[in-house]
Design an enzyme around this catalytic site. Structure first.
Site, PDB file in Angstrom:
ATOM      1  N   ASP A 156     -27.635  47.552  76.917  1.00 14.94           N
ATOM      2  CA  ASP A 156     -28.539  46.456  76.555  1.00 14.94           C
ATOM      3  C   ASP A 156     -27.682  45.363  75.918  1.00 14.94           C
ATOM      4  OD1 ASP A 156     -30.288  44.646  75.520  1.00 14.94           O
ATOM      5  OD2 ASP A 156     -31.577  46.112  74.517  1.00 14.94           O
ATOM      6  N   ASP A 189     -35.449  43.235  70.333  1.00 12.26           N
ATOM      7  CA  ASP A 189     -34.042  43.264  69.931  1.00 12.26           C
ATOM      8  C   ASP A 189     -33.731  44.344  68.902  1.00 12.26           C
ATOM      9  OD1 ASP A 189     -32.927  40.930  71.456  1.00 12.26           O
ATOM     10  OD2 ASP A 189     -34.564  39.950  70.392  1.00 12.26           O
ATOM     11  N   HIS A 201     -35.696  41.780  59.177  1.00  4.73           N
ATOM     12  CA  HIS A 201     -36.563  41.387  60.309  1.00  4.73           C
ATOM     13  C   HIS A 201     -37.745  42.343  60.513  1.00  4.73           C
ATOM     14  CE1 HIS A 201     -33.731  38.341  61.399  1.00  4.73           C
ATOM     15  NE2 HIS A 201     -32.760  39.197  61.668  1.00  4.73           N
ATOM     16  N   ASP A 218     -28.331  35.442  55.077  1.00  5.05           N
ATOM     17  CA  ASP A 218     -28.029  35.820  56.461  1.00  5.05           C
ATOM     18  C   ASP A 218     -28.329  34.603  57.360  1.00  5.05           C
ATOM     19  OD1 ASP A 218     -27.936  38.638  58.219  1.00  5.05           O
ATOM     20  OD2 ASP A 218     -29.020  37.035  59.236  1.00  5.05           O
ATOM     21  N   HIS A 230     -29.848  34.560  60.135  1.00  7.18           N
ATOM     22  CA  HIS A 230     -31.140  34.662  60.809  1.00  7.18           C
ATOM     23  C   HIS A 230     -32.261  34.618  59.773  1.00  7.18           C
ATOM     24  CE1 HIS A 230     -28.301  36.705  63.579  1.00  7.18           C
ATOM     25  NE2 HIS A 230     -28.996  36.035  64.490  1.00  7.18           N
ATOM     26  N   ASP A 252     -23.279  37.049  58.689  1.00  2.00           N
ATOM     27  CA  ASP A 252     -23.148  36.336  59.960  1.00  2.00           C
ATOM     28  C   ASP A 252     -23.275  34.830  59.748  1.00  2.00           C
ATOM     29  OD1 ASP A 252     -25.795  36.521  59.247  1.00  2.00           O
ATOM     30  OD2 ASP A 252     -26.452  37.563  61.063  1.00  2.00           O
TER      31      ASP A 252
HETATM   32 ZN   LIG Z   1     -28.374  38.005  60.837  1.00  2.00          ZN
END
Ligand SMILES: [Zn+2]
Length: 377
Positions: free
Chosen positions: A20, A92, A135, A172, A174, A265
């Site tokens: 994936d 995801d 998330h 982060d 995201h 990240d």
């Molecule tokens: Zn992230």
């Protein structure tokens, strides 16, 4: 009181079992490399290492639904085909027979850290965990996250210790939409997130990640989103948002505890984030947050990045992870500017019987002169 570090290799023991492309970046080395870097730099020796524990059902249910917990509980007994099918209902993320165990350890690590800080055993600390958490939502895994480690830690601190106000800082790259949804109508938790957004073109592509989403009902004004609509943000951008936006609100909010969704990240070199802030900026950001809540700060790892590859670097570094860096179109990042500052020396007179600390140079050790003179560099 020192700084706690929570880490257990057990949390490296799950991985993607099928092909994936969206999930191949989430590898066990994310954790081992992060821990290895702390060991190499002598930081683990300076921390108080605390054991991990598994979170119990009642703790996970502080944030997640019973149906979701029961569903995840079945995953250790699933066949490969069943795991693939189970995974398909979420976005995801992937499941593995050992991920439920690791997810319980990740939550338990965050709670151990909160316990240690709020009981005054340590001043602050970091939990190196996997899977990440920010998330995941009440009834859904998402973005490699199974249980929402930091959201559960916040609810736990409120319930067990009666903590009145908690600041969650999510640096982060995201948006931690799971944390936002958990506290959007709760004025006792101030959630701040900056994230790559690019007008909703960047994952998780949510309207809810934009700057005008500020919370609901009583929680209105207690959700702060800073969507970056372009890449390449630098240290000065991060510092500017902290100093002009987050900190004035945070001081007014006056939290009793600070939790950090510590994803890296957002640092230079990350192929997802594509930002240009250097690693040392996170030390400054941490230091700025340590002035709040009497220094009670718990950082919990979200997604770490791979080591920056600088222009002119040849050999593959042992700290680099994953297969994606073999890609021919891999981005080579410019070398960050060197710090130019004069050496700073301070002279200190040590009383008798005090040993010369590391990184100090003894200038005089004459018994006749009495106390010893040192310089600190
Ligand atoms: Zn992230």
């Amino acid at each position: 009181m020192g700084t706690a570090l929570i880490y257990d290799e057990e949390m490296t023991k799950y991985k993607l079992l099928w092909v994936d492309p969206a999930c191949k970046i989430e590898v066990p080395e994310r954790l081992t490399v992060s821990h290895g870097a702390l060991v190499r730099n002598g930081l683990t020796d300076r921390c108080i290492c605390l054991p991990v524990r598994e979170a119990v059902d009642a703790e996970i249910l502080l944030v997640h639904s019973e149906e979701y917990l029961e569903a995840v509980k079945q995953t250790p007994h699933m066949t490969l085909e069943d795991l693939k099918e189970f995974t398909l209902q979420y976005g995801d993320v992937y499941f593995h027979p050992n991920i439920y165990h690791c997810a319980k350890l990740a939550v338990g690590s965050a709670l151990q850290l909160v316990d240690s800080v709020l009981m005054g055993k340590v001043k602050n600390g970091m939990a190196l965990v996997r899977p990440p958490g920010h998330h995941s939502m009440r009834s859904a895994a998402n973005g490699f996250c199974v249980f929402n480690n930091v959201a559960i830690a916040a609810q736990y601190a409120k319930q067990k210790y009666g903590v009145k106000r908690i600041l969650i800082v999510d640096w982060d790259i995201h948006h931690g939409q799971g944390v936002q949804y958990c506290f959007e109508d709760d004025p006792s938790v101030l959630y701040f997130s900056w994230h790559r957004y690019e007008h909703q073109k960047f994952w998780p592509n949510l309207k809810d990640s934009d700057y005008d989403i500020v919370g609901k009902g009583e929680g209105a004004g207690f959700n702060i989103n800073v969507p970056w609509n372009k890449v390449g943000m630098e240290n000065s951008d991060y510092l500017s948002v902290f100093c002009h936006l987050l900190l004035p609100i945070a001081y007014e909010f006056c939290p009793d505890l600070v939790l950090v969704c510590a994803g890296f990240d957002s640092a230079i070199g990350d192929p997802e984030g594509e930002m240009c802030a250097t690693p040392d900026i996170f030390a400054h950001l941490t230091y700025l947050l340590m002035n709040l809540a009497e220094g009670k700060l718990c950082a919990v790892l979200e997604i770490s990045t791979k080591r920056i590859k600088l222009s002119g670097e040849g050999n593959k570094d042992e700290a680099e992870v994953g297969e994606e860096q073999k890609s021919p179109e891999e981005k080579i990042w410019p070398e960050p500017p060197k710090r130019i500052c004069p050496p700073v020396c301070s002279a200190v007179v040590l009383p008798d019987g005090v040993v010369c600390p590391d990184a100090c140079e003894r200038l005089s050790s004459s018994e006749d002169l009495g106390p010893h003179l040192l310089t600190l560099k």
